[in-house]
Design a protein around this motif. Structure first.
Motif, PDB file in Angstrom:
ATOM      1  N   CYS A  49      -0.335  -0.179   8.905  1.00  0.00           N
ATOM      2  CA  CYS A  49       0.114   0.907   8.041  1.00  0.00           C
ATOM      3  C   CYS A  49       0.919   1.932   8.857  1.00  0.00           C
ATOM      4  O   CYS A  49       0.426   2.474   9.851  1.00  0.00           O
ATOM      5  CB  CYS A  49      -1.109   1.563   7.412  1.00  0.00           C
ATOM      6  SG  CYS A  49      -0.695   2.795   6.228  1.00  0.00           S
TER       7      CYS A  49
ATOM      8  N   MET B 265      -9.486   0.237  -1.750  1.00  0.00           N
ATOM      9  CA  MET B 265      -9.745   0.364  -0.315  1.00  0.00           C
ATOM     10  C   MET B 265     -11.213   0.678  -0.112  1.00  0.00           C
ATOM     11  O   MET B 265     -11.722   1.660  -0.655  1.00  0.00           O
ATOM     12  CB  MET B 265      -8.866   1.483   0.256  1.00  0.00           C
ATOM     13  CG  MET B 265      -9.158   1.817   1.693  1.00  0.00           C
ATOM     14  SD  MET B 265      -8.712   0.497   2.822  1.00  0.00           S
ATOM     15  CE  MET B 265      -7.001   0.852   3.098  1.00  0.00           C
TER      16      MET B 265
ATOM     17  N   SER C 259      -7.591  -3.588   6.807  1.00  0.00           N
ATOM     18  CA  SER C 259      -6.708  -2.468   7.119  1.00  0.00           C
ATOM     19  C   SER C 259      -7.174  -1.823   8.421  1.00  0.00           C
ATOM     20  O   SER C 259      -8.359  -1.859   8.729  1.00  0.00           O
ATOM     21  CB  SER C 259      -6.787  -1.468   5.976  1.00  0.00           C
ATOM     22  OG  SER C 259      -5.909  -0.419   6.193  1.00  0.00           O
TER      23      SER C 259
ATOM     24  N   GLN D 297     -11.253  -1.008   5.316  1.00  0.00           N
ATOM     25  CA  GLN D 297     -10.830  -0.303   6.531  1.00  0.00           C
ATOM     26  C   GLN D 297     -11.691  -0.712   7.716  1.00  0.00           C
ATOM     27  O   GLN D 297     -12.924  -0.667   7.628  1.00  0.00           O
ATOM     28  CB  GLN D 297     -10.961   1.193   6.286  1.00  0.00           C
ATOM     29  CG  GLN D 297      -9.921   1.997   7.032  1.00  0.00           C
ATOM     30  CD  GLN D 297      -9.972   3.445   6.621  1.00  0.00           C
ATOM     31  OE1 GLN D 297     -10.984   4.102   6.809  1.00  0.00           O
ATOM     32  NE2 GLN D 297      -8.896   3.943   6.058  1.00  0.00           N
TER      33      GLN D 297
ATOM     34  N   GLU E  71      -3.441  -5.561   7.897  1.00  0.00           N
ATOM     35  CA  GLU E  71      -2.491  -4.576   7.400  1.00  0.00           C
ATOM     36  C   GLU E  71      -2.135  -3.572   8.491  1.00  0.00           C
ATOM     37  O   GLU E  71      -3.016  -2.935   9.065  1.00  0.00           O
ATOM     38  CB  GLU E  71      -3.096  -3.826   6.207  1.00  0.00           C
ATOM     39  CG  GLU E  71      -2.114  -2.862   5.591  1.00  0.00           C
ATOM     40  CD  GLU E  71      -2.764  -1.679   4.893  1.00  0.00           C
ATOM     41  OE1 GLU E  71      -3.974  -1.474   5.040  1.00  0.00           O
ATOM     42  OE2 GLU E  71      -2.033  -0.957   4.217  1.00  0.00           O
TER      43      GLU E  71
ATOM     44  N   PHE F  26      -8.728  -4.169  -0.064  1.00  0.00           N
ATOM     45  CA  PHE F  26      -8.536  -3.832   1.342  1.00  0.00           C
ATOM     46  C   PHE F  26      -9.853  -3.290   1.879  1.00  0.00           C
ATOM     47  O   PHE F  26     -10.633  -2.709   1.135  1.00  0.00           O
ATOM     48  CB  PHE F  26      -7.493  -2.716   1.495  1.00  0.00           C
ATOM     49  CG  PHE F  26      -6.101  -3.069   1.047  1.00  0.00           C
ATOM     50  CD1 PHE F  26      -5.792  -3.153  -0.295  1.00  0.00           C
ATOM     51  CD2 PHE F  26      -5.099  -3.280   1.972  1.00  0.00           C
ATOM     52  CE1 PHE F  26      -4.509  -3.461  -0.723  1.00  0.00           C
ATOM     53  CE2 PHE F  26      -3.811  -3.591   1.559  1.00  0.00           C
ATOM     54  CZ  PHE F  26      -3.517  -3.678   0.211  1.00  0.00           C
TER      55      PHE F  26
ATOM     56  N   ARG G 147       0.847  -1.176   0.000  1.00  0.00           N
ATOM     57  CA  ARG G 147       0.000   0.000   0.000  1.00  0.00           C
ATOM     58  C   ARG G 147       0.886   1.230   0.000  1.00  0.00           C
ATOM     59  O   ARG G 147       1.507   1.573   0.977  1.00  0.00           O
ATOM     60  CB  ARG G 147      -0.898   0.004   1.231  1.00  0.00           C
ATOM     61  CG  ARG G 147      -2.000   0.999   1.127  1.00  0.00           C
ATOM     62  CD  ARG G 147      -2.961   0.839   2.275  1.00  0.00           C
ATOM     63  NE  ARG G 147      -3.660   2.082   2.436  1.00  0.00           N
ATOM     64  CZ  ARG G 147      -3.834   2.685   3.589  1.00  0.00           C
ATOM     65  NH1 ARG G 147      -3.369   2.179   4.686  1.00  0.00           N
ATOM     66  NH2 ARG G 147      -4.486   3.803   3.647  1.00  0.00           N
TER      67      ARG G 147
ATOM     68  N   PHE H 208      -3.301   3.045  -5.238  1.00  0.00           N
ATOM     69  CA  PHE H 208      -4.729   3.354  -5.135  1.00  0.00           C
ATOM     70  C   PHE H 208      -5.054   4.531  -6.039  1.00  0.00           C
ATOM     71  O   PHE H 208      -4.277   5.455  -6.143  1.00  0.00           O
ATOM     72  CB  PHE H 208      -5.101   3.718  -3.696  1.00  0.00           C
ATOM     73  CG  PHE H 208      -5.119   2.542  -2.783  1.00  0.00           C
ATOM     74  CD1 PHE H 208      -6.237   1.758  -2.692  1.00  0.00           C
ATOM     75  CD2 PHE H 208      -3.998   2.220  -2.043  1.00  0.00           C
ATOM     76  CE1 PHE H 208      -6.255   0.663  -1.854  1.00  0.00           C
ATOM     77  CE2 PHE H 208      -4.017   1.132  -1.211  1.00  0.00           C
ATOM     78  CZ  PHE H 208      -5.138   0.345  -1.121  1.00  0.00           C
TER      79      PHE H 208
ATOM     80  N   GLY I  64       1.745   3.120   3.226  1.00  0.00           N
ATOM     81  CA  GLY I  64       0.592   4.004   3.047  1.00  0.00           C
ATOM     82  C   GLY I  64       0.975   5.328   2.412  1.00  0.00           C
ATOM     83  O   GLY I  64       0.271   6.330   2.568  1.00  0.00           O
TER      84      GLY I  64
END
Lengths: 105, 185
Positions: free
Chosen positions: B102, B35, B79, B59, B100, B57, B11, B24, B140
């Motif tokens: 980040c 995401m 994530s 969140q 994940e 992914f 990412r 992304f 990220g």
């Protein structure tokens, strides 16, 4: 102190990625600020941090620290995102036990 | 001399430190990532079919949302994997999901929020290691000034409670296994 009792050290070579040039005082001040806010006074004392070399032209430097605190020091370096209101990125080029082997990084 | 690491930044933008990256939006990358925000979790099937991503992914938000993400077959990686409990960790292990971690979450926050994020991530890592769930360390990054080198990601992992070999695996073999599972490598 006998050599066997001395604390083991590591040297971290880094570059400050920015268009602006900074002097060693700016870098040291920002690093210590990040370190004190992240690991506190007690943690910072254990790192034995010292900015041993700083080249203003290339924004490259070498930090000396205790072997037990290498990862904490690297994380603190990444937490510095601004120096004198200028966006920066600390890039770790290499970690080594001797200054000589850092020359190749 | 910069070393070429066999590491996968799952990412972040493509940069000189990584062989593979997932980008992304308009950010160029080797693979296309998607995401899904917690509020769009209901419409995930439409979003995924429109975007046609390589890796998906989602969140995390709260326990219920995280559980939904772990149960979903469309999502590969959770994530911001906090808060989680042992039940969610067990389900993640059974469904072969990845967590994940980040670095941007820690770098971009300050003070109380940063300490709470570190606390939550440490707890998540403890559960993930216990349940043998794949942890992926990512930068990220959205521009060049936010990129994180593999050595720095390993430092983030060890500060959060991973051992050095586990942290190294989280930037190389674990993301590689995810891409292989998706048939991308």
């Amino acid at each position: 102190m006998p050599k066997s009792m001395r604390e083991k050290r590591r040297y971290i070579k880094f570059v400050v990625d920015s268009d602006k040039r900074f002097d060693d005082e700016d870098v040291r001040h920002s690093l210590w600020g990040a370190m004190l806010s992240f690991i506190g006074e007690n943690g910072a004392a254990r790192t034995n941090l010292w900015l041993s070399n700083w080249d203003e032209k290339s924004n490259t430097g070498v930090l000396r620290c205790s072997i037990i605190a290498v990862d904490e020091v690297i994380v603190c370096m990444k937490l510095v995102t601004e120096i004198q209101e200028e966006r920066v990125n600390f890039i770790v080029k290499g970690v080594s036990g001797t200054l000589k082997s850092l020359e190749t990084c | 001399m910069l070393r070429n690491y066999l590491a996968i930044d799952l990412r972040g933008i493509k940069n000189e430190y990584y062989e593979y990256a997932v980008g992304f939006g308009d950010v160029p990358g080797d693979f296309k990532g998607l995401m899904i925000a917690p509020e769009h979790l209901k419409n995930r099937k439409d979003i995924i079919s429109k975007a046609d991503p390589d890796v998906v992914f989602a969140q995390g938000k709260d326990l219920a949302t995280n559980r939904k993400i772990i149960e979903s077959i469309d999502i590969d990686v959770l994530s911001r994997p906090f808060p989680i409990d042992d039940t969610i960790a067990k389900m993640a292990q059974r469904n072969e999901k990845y967590f994940e971690i980040c670095a941007r979450d820690i770098i971009a926050s300050r003070g109380y929020v940063r300490s709470k994020i570190i606390q939550s991530l440490s707890k998540t890592i403890e559960l993930a290691v216990k349940r043998n769930i794949g942890i992926v360390l990512t930068s990220g990054a959205s521009d060049m000034l936010e990129t994180v080198t593999p050595r720095e990601l390993v430092a983030f992992g060890t500060v959060l409670g991973l051992t050095y070999p586990q942290a190294k695996g989280a930037i190389s073999s674990v993301p590689q296994s995810l891409l292989e599972r998706r048939g991308l490598l």
